[in-house]
Design a protein around this motif. Sequence first.
Motif, short mmCIF file in Angstrom:
data_model
loop_
_atom_site.label_atom_id
_atom_site.label_comp_id
_atom_site.label_asym_id
_atom_site.label_seq_id
_atom_site.Cartn_x
_atom_site.Cartn_y
_atom_site.Cartn_z
N LEU A 131 25.88 -10.30 -16.32
CA LEU A 131 25.93 -11.76 -16.35
C LEU A 131 25.35 -12.29 -17.68
O LEU A 131 25.92 -13.21 -18.28
CB LEU A 131 25.18 -12.36 -15.17
N GLY A 132 24.25 -11.71 -18.12
CA GLY A 132 23.68 -12.12 -19.41
C GLY A 132 24.63 -11.82 -20.55
O GLY A 132 24.81 -12.64 -21.46
N GLY A 133 25.26 -10.65 -20.50
CA GLY A 133 26.22 -10.29 -21.54
C GLY A 133 27.44 -11.21 -21.54
O GLY A 133 27.94 -11.59 -22.60
N ALA A 134 27.91 -11.59 -20.36
CA ALA A 134 29.06 -12.51 -20.26
C ALA A 134 28.68 -13.87 -20.85
O ALA A 134 29.46 -14.47 -21.60
CB ALA A 134 29.50 -12.64 -18.81
N PHE A 135 27.49 -14.36 -20.50
CA PHE A 135 27.03 -15.64 -21.04
C PHE A 135 26.94 -15.57 -22.57
O PHE A 135 27.42 -16.46 -23.28
CB PHE A 135 25.67 -16.00 -20.45
N LEU A 136 26.31 -14.52 -23.08
CA LEU A 136 26.17 -14.37 -24.53
C LEU A 136 27.51 -14.21 -25.22
O LEU A 136 27.70 -14.69 -26.34
CB LEU A 136 25.25 -13.19 -24.85
N LEU A 137 28.46 -13.55 -24.56
CA LEU A 137 29.81 -13.41 -25.13
C LEU A 137 30.48 -14.78 -25.24
O LEU A 137 31.11 -15.08 -26.25
CB LEU A 137 30.66 -12.46 -24.30
N GLY A 138 30.34 -15.61 -24.22
CA GLY A 138 30.89 -16.97 -24.29
C GLY A 138 30.26 -17.76 -25.42
O GLY A 138 30.94 -18.44 -26.19
N LEU A 139 28.95 -17.67 -25.54
CA LEU A 139 28.21 -18.36 -26.60
C LEU A 139 28.66 -17.85 -27.97
O LEU A 139 28.93 -18.64 -28.89
CB LEU A 139 26.71 -18.12 -26.39
N LEU A 140 28.77 -16.54 -28.10
CA LEU A 140 29.21 -15.94 -29.35
C LEU A 140 30.62 -16.38 -29.71
O LEU A 140 30.90 -16.73 -30.85
CB LEU A 140 29.13 -14.41 -29.27
N MET A 141 31.51 -16.38 -28.74
CA MET A 141 32.90 -16.74 -29.02
C MET A 141 33.03 -18.19 -29.47
O MET A 141 33.85 -18.51 -30.33
CB MET A 141 33.80 -16.47 -27.81
N SER A 142 32.21 -19.09 -28.91
CA SER A 142 32.28 -20.47 -29.38
C SER A 142 31.87 -20.56 -30.84
O SER A 142 32.41 -21.36 -31.59
CB SER A 142 31.42 -21.39 -28.50
N CYS A 143 30.94 -19.71 -31.27
CA CYS A 143 30.53 -19.69 -32.68
C CYS A 143 31.55 -18.97 -33.55
O CYS A 143 31.86 -19.43 -34.66
CB CYS A 143 29.17 -19.03 -32.82
N VAL A 144 32.07 -17.87 -33.06
CA VAL A 144 33.04 -17.09 -33.84
C VAL A 144 34.31 -17.89 -34.09
O VAL A 144 34.91 -17.82 -35.16
CB VAL A 144 33.37 -15.75 -33.14
N LEU A 145 34.72 -18.68 -33.12
CA LEU A 145 35.95 -19.45 -33.26
C LEU A 145 35.79 -20.67 -34.17
O LEU A 145 36.77 -21.26 -34.59
CB LEU A 145 36.45 -19.90 -31.89
N THR A 146 34.55 -21.05 -34.46
CA THR A 146 34.34 -22.24 -35.29
C THR A 146 33.51 -21.91 -36.53
O THR A 146 34.03 -21.85 -37.62
CB THR A 146 33.64 -23.36 -34.48
N VAL A 147 32.24 -21.69 -36.36
CA VAL A 147 31.31 -21.51 -37.47
C VAL A 147 31.61 -20.24 -38.26
O VAL A 147 31.63 -20.26 -39.49
CB VAL A 147 29.86 -21.48 -36.97
#
Length: 158
Positions: free
Chosen positions: A65-81
């Motif tokens: 669950l922590g990894g899934a949350f962090l993956l979502g957070l990471l993807m929002s950054c990877v797709l923009t910043v």
Amino acid sequence: METDSDVELAVRPAPHPWLVLREHAHLVPMISLGGALGALGRWGLAQAMPHPAGAWAWATLWTNLGGAFLLGLLMSCVLTVWAHTRYVRPLLGVGVLGGFTTFSTAELDTRGLVAAGHPGEALAYVATSVALGLVAIMLGLGLGSALLRRGRPRRVTP
């Protein structure tokens, strides 16, 4: 029957795996380093939260669950910043989070619940892992998007 001239109908064969590896060989050290760090994190969490065979595996659930949350957070950054960076996604997404999360262990834990005579708990464990994993990804994406919107400078119109 008329065909659309903009659509190519020929099926292209997939490139040989060795060609793909050769083309992306520069990413292998980053993925390896990230995978080792993620696996160490998973091991540490499993050591901190051991469970007996045939019992609910809280460490595995929290890891995924922590990894899934962090993956979502990471993807929002990877797709923009970090859209134009080459190494962030392979290092953190594929490597660290790929090494940290462990759905294969979740399946072994599920098998252990079934073998211990707890098929209902096993089904609940799988459903919880998948459903909350999807929720965790969405929460990570949402939080990441909100934080990125909040951090952007606002336009002031004269």
